[in-house]
Design an enzyme around this catalytic site. Structure first.
Site, PDB file in Angstrom:
ATOM      1  CG  HIS A 241      -0.150   0.359   2.486  1.00 45.01           C
ATOM      2  ND1 HIS A 241       0.621  -0.559   3.131  1.00 45.01           N
ATOM      3  CD2 HIS A 241      -0.012   1.512   3.178  1.00 45.01           C
ATOM      4  CE1 HIS A 241       1.178  -0.003   4.171  1.00 45.01           C
ATOM      5  NE2 HIS A 241       0.832   1.252   4.227  1.00 45.01           N
TER       6      HIS A 241
HETATM    7  C1  UD1 Z   1      -1.714   6.210   4.987  1.00 41.72           C
HETATM    8  C2  UD1 Z   1      -0.389   6.691   5.567  1.00 41.72           C
HETATM    9  C3  UD1 Z   1       0.618   5.563   5.549  1.00 41.72           C
HETATM   10  C4  UD1 Z   1       0.065   4.334   6.246  1.00 41.72           C
HETATM   11  C5  UD1 Z   1      -1.260   3.953   5.630  1.00 41.72           C
HETATM   12  C6  UD1 Z   1      -1.858   2.813   6.401  1.00 41.72           C
HETATM   13  C7  UD1 Z   1       0.083   9.065   5.171  1.00 41.72           C
HETATM   14  C8  UD1 Z   1       0.897  10.036   4.399  1.00 41.72           C
HETATM   15  N1  UD1 Z   1       0.169   7.784   4.782  1.00 41.72           N
HETATM   16  O1  UD1 Z   1      -1.486   5.902   3.625  1.00 41.72           O
HETATM   17  O2  UD1 Z   1       1.798   5.962   6.225  1.00 41.72           O
HETATM   18  O3  UD1 Z   1       0.979   3.270   6.127  1.00 41.72           O
HETATM   19  O4  UD1 Z   1      -2.159   5.081   5.694  1.00 41.72           O
HETATM   20  O5  UD1 Z   1      -2.788   2.094   5.684  1.00 41.72           O
HETATM   21  O6  UD1 Z   1      -0.596   9.443   6.104  1.00 41.72           O
HETATM   22  N2  UD1 Z   1      -8.848   5.355   0.654  1.00 41.72           N
HETATM   23  C9  UD1 Z   1     -10.105   4.835   0.578  1.00 41.72           C
HETATM   24  N3  UD1 Z   1     -10.734   4.499   1.749  1.00 41.72           N
HETATM   25  C10 UD1 Z   1     -10.179   4.660   2.963  1.00 41.72           C
HETATM   26  C11 UD1 Z   1      -8.889   5.215   3.024  1.00 41.72           C
HETATM   27  C12 UD1 Z   1      -8.227   5.551   1.857  1.00 41.72           C
HETATM   28  O7  UD1 Z   1     -10.672   4.661  -0.509  1.00 41.72           O
HETATM   29  O8  UD1 Z   1     -10.811   4.349   3.990  1.00 41.72           O
HETATM   30  C13 UD1 Z   1      -8.143   5.705  -0.616  1.00 41.72           C
HETATM   31  C14 UD1 Z   1      -8.349   7.142  -1.009  1.00 41.72           C
HETATM   32  O9  UD1 Z   1      -8.745   7.177  -2.335  1.00 41.72           O
HETATM   33  C15 UD1 Z   1      -6.981   7.786  -0.889  1.00 41.72           C
HETATM   34  C16 UD1 Z   1      -6.005   6.596  -0.878  1.00 41.72           C
HETATM   35  O10 UD1 Z   1      -6.761   5.476  -0.450  1.00 41.72           O
HETATM   36  O11 UD1 Z   1      -6.708   8.629  -1.955  1.00 41.72           O
HETATM   37  C17 UD1 Z   1      -4.853   6.848   0.057  1.00 41.72           C
HETATM   38  O12 UD1 Z   1      -5.304   7.161   1.371  1.00 41.72           O
HETATM   39  P1  UD1 Z   1      -4.403   8.047   2.393  1.00 41.72           P
HETATM   40  O13 UD1 Z   1      -5.004   8.004   3.726  1.00 41.72           O
HETATM   41  O14 UD1 Z   1      -4.144   9.385   1.810  1.00 41.72           O
HETATM   42  O15 UD1 Z   1      -3.025   7.335   2.391  1.00 41.72           O
HETATM   43  P2  UD1 Z   1      -2.687   5.810   2.608  1.00 41.72           P
HETATM   44  O16 UD1 Z   1      -2.090   5.285   1.349  1.00 41.72           O
HETATM   45  O17 UD1 Z   1      -3.851   5.099   3.179  1.00 41.72           O
HETATM   46  N1  UDP Z   2      -4.295  -5.154   8.256  1.00 39.59           N
HETATM   47  C1  UDP Z   2      -5.599  -5.551   8.387  1.00 39.59           C
HETATM   48  N2  UDP Z   2      -6.283  -5.950   7.266  1.00 39.59           N
HETATM   49  C2  UDP Z   2      -5.706  -5.956   6.037  1.00 39.59           C
HETATM   50  C3  UDP Z   2      -4.356  -5.551   5.914  1.00 39.59           C
HETATM   51  C4  UDP Z   2      -3.672  -5.151   7.049  1.00 39.59           C
HETATM   52  O1  UDP Z   2      -6.148  -5.555   9.495  1.00 39.59           O
HETATM   53  O2  UDP Z   2      -6.386  -6.306   5.067  1.00 39.59           O
HETATM   54  C5  UDP Z   2      -3.588  -4.682   9.455  1.00 39.59           C
HETATM   55  C6  UDP Z   2      -2.373  -5.482   9.809  1.00 39.59           C
HETATM   56  O3  UDP Z   2      -2.753  -6.595  10.571  1.00 39.59           O
HETATM   57  C7  UDP Z   2      -1.552  -4.457  10.582  1.00 39.59           C
HETATM   58  C8  UDP Z   2      -1.973  -3.128  10.010  1.00 39.59           C
HETATM   59  O4  UDP Z   2      -3.120  -3.383   9.208  1.00 39.59           O
HETATM   60  O5  UDP Z   2      -1.926  -4.455  11.953  1.00 39.59           O
HETATM   61  C9  UDP Z   2      -0.899  -2.495   9.182  1.00 39.59           C
HETATM   62  O6  UDP Z   2      -1.391  -1.347   8.575  1.00 39.59           O
HETATM   63  P1  UDP Z   2      -0.912  -0.847   7.163  1.00 39.59           P
HETATM   64  O7  UDP Z   2      -0.175  -1.920   6.477  1.00 39.59           O
HETATM   65  O8  UDP Z   2      -2.102  -0.263   6.492  1.00 39.59           O
HETATM   66  O9  UDP Z   2       0.038   0.388   7.534  1.00 39.59           O
HETATM   67  P2  UDP Z   2       1.544   0.475   8.069  1.00 39.59           P
HETATM   68  O10 UDP Z   2       1.694  -0.455   9.219  1.00 39.59           O
HETATM   69  O11 UDP Z   2       2.462   0.154   6.936  1.00 39.59           O
HETATM   70  O12 UDP Z   2       1.671   1.905   8.440  1.00 39.59           O
END
Ligand code: UD1
Ligand code: UDP
Length: 362
Positions: free
Chosen positions: A206
């Site tokens: 992601h």
């Molecule tokens: C964010 C964090 C990242 C973290 C990740 C965990 C920042 C800069 N990045 O990245 O460090 O590892 O969360 O998962 O804060 N979206 C949906 N539904 C949701 C959430 C997101 O559709 O519930 C889509 C949106 O279109 C958005 C994209 O995902 O544009 C990215 O979401 P965003 O929260 O900006 O960043 P993440 O990639 O989730």
């Molecule tokens: N996770 C989850 N469901 C999924 C994928 C990940 O519950 O489908 C959980 C995973 O167990 C871990 C957390 O999400 O606890 C990690 O979050 P993510 O990878 O989104 O972000 P990061 O840790 O890289 O910031």
């Protein structure tokens, strides 16, 4: 009189890693929980509150992330957080990790002179282009109490000239969260995915650094696709990655079982019964070590080097050859898998209790 603490969270990993902390904040402090709404889909947000039995936030900022840039996202968070902090006037603001929600919580607190406690402080990948690296450096330099997960993180903070009296090496609440969640996992959680134990591999992807660049994403996916020719791959896909695969017209092979994001209990049940996991996630690297499965880290660098150094996890890079080399070796050799399981993981549990004790002493 109880101290008042205000927690700011907004994304999946913050909810999960704060899950053991929130009940204790409720018990020992006047506690106000604020959710920025950065993540908002049922399976990126509410499912964790429900499954992990967490109290509801007092404030939702409904900031979202779809169709807005990071500047607008941060701006909305700052604008909506400031009046809440001004009203509550907490003794502490608690933030965790490295997301935009983490940074927003810290920035508003700093502007209003409220001390910040930063959980998971001091992690560094040394990739300054990554938004996570930028966020965590900024937050660490604003925080009054820096809770580091390991000695490496402490060394990074020292190297950046941060006053060592502010830094405490307590372990990571993510480990406590995994233990807590494992107690809630049920056997049926595996059955519903139609897989047998030790007959599949799990994958997640992601990060912006993995998904935004077409060439990089297609390389990583090529690696995952190749692995799926040897063993079924279960791939719960983050919404960012869904959008990027579509945008760049990158295809998943037939052996890759595409899933919606799943709950943490399902995820841990799968992880514990998998052969190994392939992931660019921070949280998953530690979770894999807790349930004793190798994590192939699909990146060029990681903050969790101690698990790689201990021989529990493997940094594959993003080239398919690197991914296949390690995945192939693990799939071919049950004795190699056993050998890795026999290695000791450097895991320090109990960070949650230590953090509470430190805060109560202040
Ligand atoms: C964010 C964090 C990242 C973290 C990740 C965990 C920042 C800069 N990045 O990245 O460090 O590892 O969360 O998962 O804060 N979206 C949906 N539904 C949701 C959430 C997101 O559709 O519930 C889509 C949106 O279109 C958005 C994209 O995902 O544009 C990215 O979401 P965003 O929260 O900006 O960043 P993440 O990639 O989730
Ligand atoms: N996770 C989850 N469901 C999924 C994928 C990940 O519950 O489908 C959980 C995973 O167990 C871990 C957390 O999400 O606890 C990690 O979050 P993510 O990878 O989104 O972000 P990061 O840790 O890289 O910031």
């Amino acid at each position: 009189m109880k101290q008042t603490i205000l927690t700011v969270l907004g994304t999946r990993p913050e909810i999960i890693k704060f899950s053991p902390v929130l009940p204790l904040f409720d018990a020992r402090f006047e506690h106000v929980l604020v959710h920025t709404g950065q993540h908002y889909d049922e399976n990126m947000d509410r499912i964790f509150f429900r499954e992990l039995k967490l109290r509801q936030p007092a404030y939702f900022l409904n900031v979202g992330s779809a169709g807005i840039g990071p500047g607008v996202q941060l701006g909305r968070m700052l604008e909506r957080l400031e009046p809440i902090l001004s009203k509550v006037r907490p003794d502490w603001v608690a933030v965790l990790g490295d997301t935009n929600s983490t940074l927003a919580g810290a920035l508003v607190a700093a502007k209003l002179n409220v001390p910040i406690v930063h959980f998971e402080s001091g992690c560094r990948s040394f990739n300054r282009d990554a938004p996570e690296e930028q966020n965590r450096i900024l937050v660490d330099h604003l925080a009054a109490l820096l809770l580091a997960p390991d000695r490496q993180a402490v060394a990074h903070l020292r190297h950046e000239g941060i006053d060592r009296k502010r830094v405490h090496c307590i372990g990571n609440t993510g480990l406590d969260a995994t233990r807590r969640a494992m107690r809630l996992v049920r056997e049926r959680q595996l059955r519903k995915f139609g897989v047998r134990p030790e007959a599949f591999v799990l994958a997640t992807l992601h990060r912006a650094e993995s998904t935004d660049d077409r060439a990089r994403l297609s390389q990583i996916v090529a690696g995952i696709n190749e692995v799926s020719e040897m063993v079924p791959v279960l791939f719960p896909i983050h919404p960012r990655t869904v959008a990027m695969l579509q945008k760049h017209r990158i295809r998943l092979a037939q052996g890759v079982h595409r899933l919606e994001p799943i709950g943490n209990l399902d995820f841990l049940a799968l992880l514990k019964n998998s052969l190994f996991v392939m992931s660019d996630s921070g949280g998953v690297q530690e979770e894999a070590a807790v349930v004793n499965r190798p994590c192939l880290v699909l990146r060029d660098e990681t903050e969790w080097t101690r698990l790689v150094d201990a021989g529990k996890n493997f940094l594959t890079g993003t080239n398919p050859r690197g991914i296949i080399r390690i995945a192939g070796a693990l799939l071919r050799s049950p004795s190699l898998r056993l050998k890795i399981r026999g290695k000791k993981a450097p895991l320090q549990f109990g960070a949650t209790q230590k953090a509470i004790r430190l805060l109560l002493k202040k």
